[in-house]
Design a protein around this motif. Structure first.
Motif, PDB file in Angstrom:
ATOM      1  N   ARG A 136    -101.655   9.936 -19.224  1.00 15.75           N
ATOM      2  CA  ARG A 136    -100.281   9.826 -18.378  1.00 15.75           C
ATOM      3  C   ARG A 136     -99.604  11.063 -18.810  1.00 15.75           C
ATOM      4  N   ASN A 137     -99.861  11.620 -20.303  1.00 15.06           N
ATOM      5  CA  ASN A 137     -98.940  12.488 -20.708  1.00 15.06           C
ATOM      6  C   ASN A 137     -99.375  13.893 -20.884  1.00 15.06           C
ATOM      7  N   THR A 138    -100.571  14.071 -20.850  1.00 17.81           N
ATOM      8  CA  THR A 138    -101.223  15.459 -20.834  1.00 17.81           C
ATOM      9  C   THR A 138    -100.903  16.451 -19.791  1.00 17.81           C
ATOM     10  N   LYS A 139    -100.414  17.738 -20.178  1.00 17.76           N
ATOM     11  CA  LYS A 139     -99.970  18.517 -19.003  1.00 17.76           C
ATOM     12  C   LYS A 139    -100.817  19.821 -19.252  1.00 17.76           C
ATOM     13  N   VAL A 140    -100.798  20.631 -18.367  1.00 15.98           N
ATOM     14  CA  VAL A 140    -101.414  22.008 -18.402  1.00 15.98           C
ATOM     15  C   VAL A 140    -100.721  22.599 -19.402  1.00 15.98           C
ATOM     16  N   SER A 141    -101.449  23.583 -20.246  1.00 15.22           N
ATOM     17  CA  SER A 141    -100.885  24.361 -21.399  1.00 15.22           C
ATOM     18  C   SER A 141     -99.972  25.477 -20.769  1.00 15.22           C
ATOM     19  N   SER A 142     -98.735  25.327 -21.189  1.00 17.99           N
ATOM     20  CA  SER A 142     -97.814  26.481 -20.559  1.00 17.99           C
ATOM     21  C   SER A 142     -98.283  27.990 -21.106  1.00 17.99           C
ATOM     22  N   GLU A 143     -98.940  27.870 -22.265  1.00 17.47           N
ATOM     23  CA  GLU A 143     -99.242  29.263 -22.671  1.00 17.47           C
ATOM     24  C   GLU A 143    -100.438  29.691 -21.727  1.00 17.47           C
ATOM     25  N   LYS A 144    -101.287  28.872 -21.382  1.00 19.73           N
ATOM     26  CA  LYS A 144    -102.262  29.286 -20.476  1.00 19.73           C
ATOM     27  C   LYS A 144    -101.901  29.676 -19.216  1.00 19.73           C
ATOM     28  N   LEU A 145    -100.810  29.068 -18.592  1.00 13.95           N
ATOM     29  CA  LEU A 145    -100.248  29.523 -17.505  1.00 13.95           C
ATOM     30  C   LEU A 145     -99.749  30.930 -17.626  1.00 13.95           C
ATOM     31  N   LYS A 146     -98.917  31.090 -18.664  1.00 14.67           N
ATOM     32  CA  LYS A 146     -98.649  32.395 -18.696  1.00 14.67           C
ATOM     33  C   LYS A 146     -99.472  33.616 -18.988  1.00 14.67           C
ATOM     34  N   ILE A 147    -100.719  33.303 -19.387  1.00 19.06           N
ATOM     35  CA  ILE A 147    -101.989  34.207 -19.713  1.00 19.06           C
ATOM     36  C   ILE A 147    -102.223  34.569 -18.191  1.00 19.06           C
ATOM     37  N   ILE A 148    -102.578  33.218 -17.451  1.00 21.32           N
ATOM     38  CA  ILE A 148    -103.078  33.639 -16.180  1.00 21.32           C
ATOM     39  C   ILE A 148    -102.239  34.652 -15.193  1.00 21.32           C
ATOM     40  N   ARG A 149    -100.986  34.664 -15.378  1.00 23.85           N
ATOM     41  CA  ARG A 149    -100.071  35.264 -14.588  1.00 23.85           C
ATOM     42  C   ARG A 149    -100.263  37.089 -14.991  1.00 23.85           C
ATOM     43  N   LYS A 150    -100.829  37.200 -16.236  1.00 28.51           N
ATOM     44  CA  LYS A 150    -101.485  38.543 -16.259  1.00 28.51           C
ATOM     45  C   LYS A 150    -102.773  39.071 -16.021  1.00 28.51           C
ATOM     46  N   ILE A 151    -103.578  38.271 -15.351  1.00 32.91           N
ATOM     47  CA  ILE A 151    -104.712  38.411 -14.918  1.00 32.91           C
ATOM     48  C   ILE A 151    -104.490  38.812 -13.330  1.00 32.91           C
ATOM     49  N   ASP A 152    -105.594  40.002 -12.881  1.00 37.27           N
ATOM     50  CA  ASP A 152    -105.291  40.447 -11.727  1.00 37.27           C
ATOM     51  C   ASP A 152    -106.169  39.880 -10.666  1.00 37.27           C
ATOM     52  N   ALA A 153    -107.430  38.972 -10.953  1.00 37.47           N
ATOM     53  CA  ALA A 153    -108.277  38.544  -9.903  1.00 37.47           C
ATOM     54  C   ALA A 153    -109.019  37.465 -10.507  1.00 37.47           C
ATOM     55  N   ILE A 154    -109.498  36.565  -9.743  1.00 35.84           N
ATOM     56  CA  ILE A 154    -110.176  35.254  -9.956  1.00 35.84           C
ATOM     57  C   ILE A 154    -111.609  35.155  -9.248  1.00 35.84           C
ATOM     58  N   SER A 155    -112.660  35.094  -9.744  1.00 31.54           N
ATOM     59  CA  SER A 155    -113.809  34.527  -8.918  1.00 31.54           C
ATOM     60  C   SER A 155    -113.915  33.105  -9.470  1.00 31.54           C
ATOM     61  N   THR A 156    -113.631  31.907  -8.787  1.00 32.12           N
ATOM     62  CA  THR A 156    -114.077  30.513  -9.138  1.00 32.12           C
ATOM     63  C   THR A 156    -115.530  30.441  -8.478  1.00 32.12           C
ATOM     64  N   VAL A 157    -116.328  29.466  -9.212  1.00 28.81           N
ATOM     65  CA  VAL A 157    -117.608  29.105  -8.682  1.00 28.81           C
ATOM     66  C   VAL A 157    -117.670  29.003  -7.185  1.00 28.81           C
ATOM     67  N   LEU A 158    -116.764  28.119  -6.733  1.00 31.43           N
ATOM     68  CA  LEU A 158    -116.835  27.676  -5.264  1.00 31.43           C
ATOM     69  C   LEU A 158    -115.467  28.401  -4.817  1.00 31.43           C
ATOM     70  N   PRO A 159    -115.305  28.930  -3.589  1.00 35.42           N
ATOM     71  CA  PRO A 159    -114.044  29.502  -3.018  1.00 35.42           C
ATOM     72  C   PRO A 159    -113.094  28.513  -2.966  1.00 35.42           C
ATOM     73  N   CYS A 160    -113.301  27.141  -2.445  1.00 38.32           N
ATOM     74  CA  CYS A 160    -112.383  26.195  -2.166  1.00 38.32           C
ATOM     75  C   CYS A 160    -111.765  25.578  -3.404  1.00 38.32           C
ATOM     76  N   GLU A 161    -112.256  25.972  -4.417  1.00 36.45           N
ATOM     77  CA  GLU A 161    -111.721  25.667  -6.001  1.00 36.45           C
ATOM     78  C   GLU A 161    -110.437  26.572  -6.179  1.00 36.45           C
ATOM     79  N   HIS A 162    -110.423  27.686  -5.591  1.00 37.72           N
ATOM     80  CA  HIS A 162    -109.233  28.475  -5.702  1.00 37.72           C
ATOM     81  C   HIS A 162    -107.972  27.688  -4.794  1.00 37.72           C
ATOM     82  N   ASP A 163    -108.493  27.393  -3.582  1.00 41.59           N
ATOM     83  CA  ASP A 163    -107.360  26.764  -2.802  1.00 41.59           C
ATOM     84  C   ASP A 163    -106.822  25.521  -3.507  1.00 41.59           C
ATOM     85  N   ILE A 164    -107.691  24.870  -3.945  1.00 43.31           N
ATOM     86  CA  ILE A 164    -107.233  23.431  -4.562  1.00 43.31           C
ATOM     87  C   ILE A 164    -106.488  23.511  -5.644  1.00 43.31           C
TER      88      ILE A 164
END
Length: 258
Positions: A136-164
């Protein structure tokens, strides 16, 4: 010449992945491995740098000397280097486990009902109330979300995962198509004759996210002929879970189960 530093842990595909980059003679590539044990299980080539997971400052000192950073999975020891990357181009090659929490906050969100019930009662050491509280209570880490904003590009294993993930109102870097192609498989499968009989393969590991018990419930309505097989790769993941799954399927299907 573009200088690229590859940040990795001891994973199965790293040698092959870094070697792909090294084939481009316009680049100079170095590998930095983060590990808290002395010997590697999977990486066979000698890394240019090696640090423990607590040596974030030392990792930063190394990455400062490069033009671009390639993250072979996004992990906590890499955060400081990303945070201080400034004008460097940062690429995140995702492996799945490092971004599934952006869609499913806990491992229990990946389990279907039969498997979740089985895992809670037979595998987990936590009380049912504690588990449901986590769900019920676990949320995505705000620290992780902040770090992700500093990344320029991502390759997910499956393209659809980026959309999801993007559909969860999480801002991801732009998608780049890239994967750990394993050409050795061509040699393994060449000149082999495969059976034309049907087989059922369940999941890729002994992780409960493969939902073996829910698949078992589905298979109860399927006629499995004597010469057909049910195959469940259980070589890595949760060992206790693997033993229980093997016991249940073997009791149900006997020699049909591998």
């Amino acid at each position: 010449m573009l200088k690229i530093i590859h940040l990795a842990s001891d994973e199965k595909f790293i040698d092959r992945g870094v070697n792909f980059f090294r084939e481009d003679k316009r680049t100079f590539n170095s590998m930095l491995v983060v590990s808290d044990v002395l010997n590697n299980n999977y990486i066979t080539s000698k890394p240019d740098y090696r640090f423990s997971s607590k040596q974030e400052a030392e990792i930063c000192e190394v990455t400062n000397n490069y033009d671009a950073i390639v993250l072979h999975s996004l992990q906590r020891p890499f955060y400081k280097a990303i945070e201080e990357s400034k004008n460097k181009f940062v690429i995140w090659i995702g492996m799945g486990f490092d971004y599934y929490d952006l869609i499913y906050p806990t491992k229990y969100h990946l389990m279907m009902e039969e498997t979740k019930r089985f895992y809670i009662s037979e595998i987990s050491n936590l009380s049912e109330d504690t588990i449901h509280d986590q769900i019920r209570n676990t949320k995505v880490s705000s620290e992780k979300l902040k770090i992700i904003r500093k990344i320029d590009a991502i390759s997910t294993v499956l393209p659809c995962e980026h959309d999801i993930i993007s559909s969860e109102n999480i801002s991801l870097p732009r998608y780049l198509s890239w994967n750990y192609i394993y050409e050795d498989l061509e040699d393994i499968f060449s000149n082999r004759s495969f059976s034309k009989k049907r087989s059922v393969i369940i999941g890729n590991s002994s992780d409960p996210s493969n939902n073996h018990l829910d698949v078992l419930k589905i298979l109860e309505g399927v006629n499995i002929n004597p010469d057909e097989k049910i195959i469940a790769p259980l070589s890595y993941g949760n060992r206790k879970y693997a033993e229980k799954v093997e016991e249940i399927f073997d009791k149900k299907y006997g020699g049909k189960f591998i």
